[in-house]
Scaffold this motif. Sequence first.
Motif, short mmCIF file in Angstrom:
data_model
loop_
_atom_site.label_atom_id
_atom_site.label_comp_id
_atom_site.label_asym_id
_atom_site.label_seq_id
_atom_site.Cartn_x
_atom_site.Cartn_y
_atom_site.Cartn_z
N ASN A 131 0.82 -1.21 0.00
CA ASN A 131 0.00 0.00 0.00
C ASN A 131 0.86 1.27 0.00
OD1 ASN A 131 -2.73 0.95 0.18
ND2 ASN A 131 -2.24 1.71 2.21
N CYS A 132 0.29 2.31 -0.60
CA CYS A 132 1.00 3.60 -0.68
C CYS A 132 1.33 4.17 0.69
CB CYS A 132 0.14 4.59 -1.46
SG CYS A 132 -1.52 4.74 -0.78
N GLN B 174 -2.74 11.66 4.25
CA GLN B 174 -2.78 11.09 2.90
C GLN B 174 -3.50 11.96 1.88
OE1 GLN B 174 -2.73 6.56 4.72
NE2 GLN B 174 -3.61 6.85 2.70
N ALA B 175 -2.86 12.06 0.71
CA ALA B 175 -3.35 12.90 -0.38
C ALA B 175 -4.64 12.32 -0.99
CB ALA B 175 -2.28 12.99 -1.46
N GLY C 215 -4.82 9.41 -3.58
CA GLY C 215 -4.82 8.02 -3.06
C GLY C 215 -6.21 7.41 -3.15
N ALA C 216 -7.23 8.27 -3.13
CA ALA C 216 -8.60 7.78 -3.28
C ALA C 216 -9.06 7.88 -4.73
CB ALA C 216 -9.54 8.58 -2.38
N ILE D 92 -9.89 6.56 6.68
CA ILE D 92 -9.69 5.98 5.34
C ILE D 92 -9.91 4.49 5.52
CG2 ILE D 92 -8.10 5.68 3.40
CD1 ILE D 92 -6.55 8.15 4.45
N GLU E 188 -7.29 1.43 5.91
CA GLU E 188 -5.93 1.92 5.76
C GLU E 188 -5.03 1.66 6.98
OE1 GLU E 188 -5.52 2.74 2.86
OE2 GLU E 188 -3.74 3.97 2.68
N ARG F 63 -7.09 11.70 5.93
CA ARG F 63 -7.12 12.30 4.57
C ARG F 63 -6.97 13.82 4.71
NH1 ARG F 63 -6.23 9.23 0.56
NH2 ARG F 63 -8.06 7.93 0.81
N HIS G 113 1.90 11.41 0.31
CA HIS G 113 1.50 10.96 1.64
C HIS G 113 2.65 11.27 2.61
CE1 HIS G 113 -1.91 9.18 -0.15
NE2 HIS G 113 -1.72 7.89 0.11
N ASN H 87 2.44 9.27 -3.52
CA ASN H 87 1.57 8.09 -3.38
C ASN H 87 1.18 7.44 -4.69
OD1 ASN H 87 0.11 10.71 -3.32
ND2 ASN H 87 -1.67 9.41 -3.61
N1 LIG Z 1 -5.60 3.50 0.09
C1 LIG Z 1 -4.70 4.53 -0.26
C2 LIG Z 1 -4.32 4.34 -1.68
C3 LIG Z 1 -2.89 4.46 -1.89
O1 LIG Z 1 -2.55 5.11 -2.92
C4 LIG Z 1 -5.31 5.89 -0.06
O2 LIG Z 1 -6.55 5.93 0.08
O3 LIG Z 1 -4.60 6.88 0.00
#
Ligand SMILES: N[C@@H](CC=O)C(=O)O
Length: 364
Positions: A157-158, A184-185, A188-189, A207, A210, A247, A254, A339
């Motif tokens: 995973n990122c 997280q950017a 990523g979604a 998330i 995650e 998020r 990220h 990411n």
């Molecule tokens: N599940 C991660 C995906 C990774 O790129 C996210 O939501 O950021």
Amino acid sequence: MSEKIKVGILGATGMVGQRFVTLLENHPWFELVTLAASAHSAGKTYEEAIGGRWKMETPMPEFVKNMVVKNVADVEDVVKNVDFVFSAVNMPKAEIRAIEEEYAKTETPVVSNNSAHRWTPDVPMVVPEINPEHYEVIEHQRKRLGTTHGFIAVKPNCSIQAYTPALAAWKEFEPREVIVSTYQAISGAGKTFNDWPEMMGNIIPFISGEEEKSEKEPLKVFGHVDEEKGEIVPFDGALKITSQCIRVPVLNGHTATVFINFGKNPTKEELVDRLVNYTSQASELGLPHAPKQFIQYLTDDDRPQVKKDVDYEGGMGVSIGRLREDSIFDWKFVGLAHNTLRGAAGGALESAEMLKALGYITKK
Ligand SMILES: N[C@@H](CC=O)C(=O)O
């Protein structure tokens, strides 16, 4: 006739699929020849199938615009002209597991960005700079699948990419308790601010799935191949990770803030030395997408910053900074990784390059 290895993308219309398309333009080893997506897109040209949903910073490459998209479910048709495929399909997990195996059984290697097979014991989950020896489990997987050439390999995973490289660089100091918060950017979604306006000026403290990935996937990455069992056994030492994943209103990148205890007592000089002098087979092999220097250590108090550092090494490097002693834990630091490049399509592409360099991916 081209000597390049021919590749297809499953799930070519989504955000990760689009990233694969941009990364494969003029690739020195791989030639993108097939695009596949859902039945809804099948039969349309790639440009028609994407419509107004092209989300990359650069325009859609000319060479893909008129390619006719195939249906991912028509496996025999998709594999006809390709030597291997990247998978970024968007389906329920059980269906992804089944279809990726179906592709592998046609003797077509699958390099997947999906999480569906990350915990299949004989599927390697590799960061090329950290655990390429896990590819040795492919021989066991091939026996299970009844293939001589086909297999599935995945990338993690990122969210783990901003801090797991530091833990790998510091392995000799025995990382133990780790508390990580990820910021997280929205890419990523699979989103931009245009299609997720709610994220402007906002933070969402959830998330789905995650935190489990952030805590557990590093343990598989740090595991070993058990030749007798024919599988990867996750690391069962003293390393324990707990996380919160948030998020934030950032397009790409990220960030992770990390508190860490060690079994040994490294000095700051030793910790920095291991980061900046980290070497790996990936850089020695000269893979087209391997960063020259995997980890950069930044000394300014206000780095790493998304705007300044997310594109370090073309988005394939990892930035670490703010390394300092902590009053409760031993040390704390901040990490940053792109990411969708290091953490998704770029990481999968570098994995495919490593698999080619090691002889697992060849012309059929
Ligand atoms: N599940 C991660 C995906 C990774 O790129 C996210 O939501 O950021």
